[in-house]
Write a protein that holds these residues in place. Structure first.
Motif, PDB file in Angstrom:
ATOM      1  N   LEU A  43       6.568  -0.696   8.866  1.00 43.40           N
ATOM      2  CA  LEU A  43       5.546  -0.146   8.148  1.00 43.40           C
ATOM      3  C   LEU A  43       4.376  -0.995   8.498  1.00 43.40           C
ATOM      4  O   LEU A  43       3.081  -0.399   8.533  1.00 43.40           O
ATOM      5  N   ALA A  86       4.434   1.518   0.264  1.00 46.59           N
ATOM      6  CA  ALA A  86       4.467   2.630   0.998  1.00 46.59           C
ATOM      7  C   ALA A  86       4.742   3.686   0.134  1.00 46.59           C
ATOM      8  O   ALA A  86       3.749   4.810   0.247  1.00 46.59           O
ATOM      9  N   CYS A  87       5.628   3.756  -0.759  1.00 43.13           N
ATOM     10  CA  CYS A  87       5.839   4.959  -1.637  1.00 43.13           C
ATOM     11  C   CYS A  87       4.867   4.909  -2.610  1.00 43.13           C
ATOM     12  O   CYS A  87       4.292   6.059  -2.871  1.00 43.13           O
ATOM     13  N   ALA A 103       0.818   0.787   9.567  1.00 43.16           N
ATOM     14  CA  ALA A 103      -0.455   0.356   9.218  1.00 43.16           C
ATOM     15  C   ALA A 103      -1.541  -0.153   9.986  1.00 43.16           C
ATOM     16  O   ALA A 103      -2.700   0.342  10.073  1.00 43.16           O
ATOM     17  N   ARG A 107       1.968   6.924  -0.938  1.00 46.35           N
ATOM     18  CA  ARG A 107       2.470   8.293  -0.581  1.00 46.35           C
ATOM     19  C   ARG A 107       2.940   8.916  -1.916  1.00 46.35           C
ATOM     20  O   ARG A 107       3.542   9.972  -1.847  1.00 46.35           O
TER      21      ARG A 107
END
Length: 530
Positions: A426, A165-166, A430, A169
């Motif tokens: 998460l 996720a990081c 998604a 982003r």
């Protein structure tokens, strides 16, 4: 309750005792392989447990499991042990067992030990995965984002999902927290794969270890001895060292301040201590020093067991008040430096040349300097160490199994719990985003299809109108229509002439002349108008 535990006796018959009130001032047991460190450790643990002090020790070679069983008179060690007990005046020596709980990070030789990724924290985890400063910074950002967004990091799957996720982003997080490169994220993910291959996925998860299960007593008031099976763990030295430091840090954070109790709340023994410090970055050494220095006030005594005293950094060694030094062999320059260093750490005794004595000590003999009741270190003395009361050597597989099944822990940690955490949340986000995107795409495609259909319908209507007009025009120009039109006109002209003649006769009395022409013109115009 006694005020101290017996360690051994000097040649002059002077008893060496570890003061319970000073046992939380930490200690060091050092010496070359085969000089008696394990027996010394075993005897100290027996004494502490008998006085109600719970202990934790990592069993690197497997032989400390013998603490759970009483020694046997028929064992080959009985005669030398009985002789040593008589030699040092250990009159109440007898065989006895100790209350033991077995633990194992892999869950094979004891109860599983687990912690969560969040409890481990980015500093220790970075050490465990051997990350550089930049990668550690990215890992810290991942922890920060997870904490801010309420995402629990419990196991390696959660951390993996958080890193993905990081990475997705990266531009957003770089603006807020600093550079988050996909290269660094990828490097951390590769380190996670290596950690899994070392068995790290067994260590992270729930139920997490409750520290209260380490600090217990049996029905007789003896302190429980917690033995960590570390023989397999030693193949992953970073995991071993990081786990022990995490455990010590958790004790520091969770235990209340007690100052200087009459006896320790817990005695913690680091075997193969050099693994904790090898290649450790400065930040980690600072953390170790901080924990060792401050955990004394929580009533925890920390003891390092190592072959070479210089394995322990000076700023940590300076916190170790109780020292037992077995023989060292000065064969190499490093060994000679170790001898010199060890000699300088003791309170001097004019009757002993410490540097020489260290190389001359026999098996089961040590140089001992323990804190006295007033807190000052006693002058170093050559001491014959007491024999252990429990078995010297490992328990059998059957014995271990019975002990595990019958202890107070039971099946509390046997079943893994996988509750909703970062990975699930998460994934749900998604999935929601994917569903929303799919719905938006479907609506967009439906709108486009409707517009295309409307355009096609309009085109078809226009074509139909054009076809109608063309058909009408074609119909007007057909031979039949022309014949009918011509016949109609002819008939109209004939009728007009006939009517005009009749009217002319009636009006003018004659079908000829001006009157007849006028009447024909009027009537002909009327018929043409039709």
């Amino acid at each position: 309750m006694a005020d101290s535990i017996f360690i051994g006796t000097t040649a002059a018959g002077e008893r060496q005792e570890l003061q319970l009130k000073r046992a939380n001032r930490h200690g060091l047991i050092a010496g070359a392989t085969g000089t008696g460190k394990t027996v010394t450790l075993q005897g100290i643990i027996e004494g502490l447990s008998a006085e109600g002090v719970p202990c934790f020790v990592a069993d690197v070679k497997g032989d400390l499991s013998g603490l759970a069983m009483a020694g046997a008179p028929t064992a080959k060690t009985h005669e030398p042990f009985a002789k040593r007990a008589a030699e040092i005046g250990y009159s109440d020596w007898s065989y006895a067992d100790n209350p033991v709980q077995f633990w194992d990070l892999f869950g094979e030789q004891g109860h599983p030990i687990r912690t969560t990724i969040s409890e481990m924290g980015p500093l220790l985890l970075a050490r465990l995965m051997d990350l550089n400063e930049v990668q550690e910074g990215v890992l810290t950002i991942a922890f920060t984002v997870a904490d801010k967004e309420g995402l629990l990091l419990l196991d390696l799957d959660d951390l993996q999902a958080m890193l993905v996720a990081c990475g997705a982003r990266a531009d957003e997080l770089t603006t807020t927290y600093g550079n988050v490169s996909k290269q660094s994220v990828g490097a951390i993910q590769r380190s996670l794969l290596q950690l899994r291959s070392q068995g790290g996925d067994h260590f992270f998860g729930e139920p997490a270890l409750a520290m209260s299960d380490f600090i217990g007593h049996d029905d007789a008031g003896r302190g429980i001895v917690n033995i960590l099976a570390a023989d397999k763990l030693m193949a992953s030295p970073k995991l071993y060292a990081t786990f022990l430091l995490w455990l010590l840090s958790e004790l520091f954070e969770q235990l209340p301040e007690v100052g200087d109790p009459d006896k320790p709340v817990l005695a913690f023994f680091f075997d193969e201590a050099h693994l904790l410090f090898d290649d450790a970055p400065g930040a980690l050494l600072d953390k170790i020093e901080q924990v060792v220095r401050l955990i004394r006030s929580k009533g925890v005594g920390v003891y390092f067991i190592t072959q070479n005293p210089i394995d322990v950094p000076d700023k940590v060694a300076g916190q170790l008040g109780n020292r037992v030094q077995h023989a060292l062999r000065a064969f190499t320059p490093r060994d000679q430096a170790a001898v010199k260093s060890a000699a300088q750490t003791f309170r001097a005794n004019p009757d002993i040349d410490v540097a020489t004595a260290i190389t001359e000590l026999k098996v089961g003999e040590a140089l001992v300097s323990l804190l006295q009741p007033d807190g000052a270190p006693a002058p170093v003395t050559r001491t014959l160490i007491k024999p252990p009361r429990s078995r010297v050597g490992p328990v059998t597989k059957v014995e271990r199994g019975v002990l595990i099944q019958t202890d107070a822990i039971g099946s509390k940690y046997d079943t893994v719990i996988d509750r909703e955490s970062a990975e699930e949340l998460l994934k749900a986000k998604a999935d929601e985003a994917s569903a929303a995107a799919a719905e938006a795409k479907a609506q967009d495609e439906a709108a486009k299809a409707a517009a295309a259909k409307a355009k096609e319908d309009a085109r078809a209507a226009k074509e139909a109108e054009r076809a109608r007009i063309a058909a009408e025009r074609e119909a007007k120009n057909s031979p039949w229509n022309r014949a009918v039109t011509s016949a109609t006109r002819s008939a109209s002209s004939a009728v007009g002439r006939q009517v005009a003649t009749q009217v002319s006769k009636a009006v003018f009395g004659s079908s000829r002349g001006v009157g007849a022409s006028i009447v024909r013109g009027i009537l002909g115009g009327l018929f043409r108008g039709r």
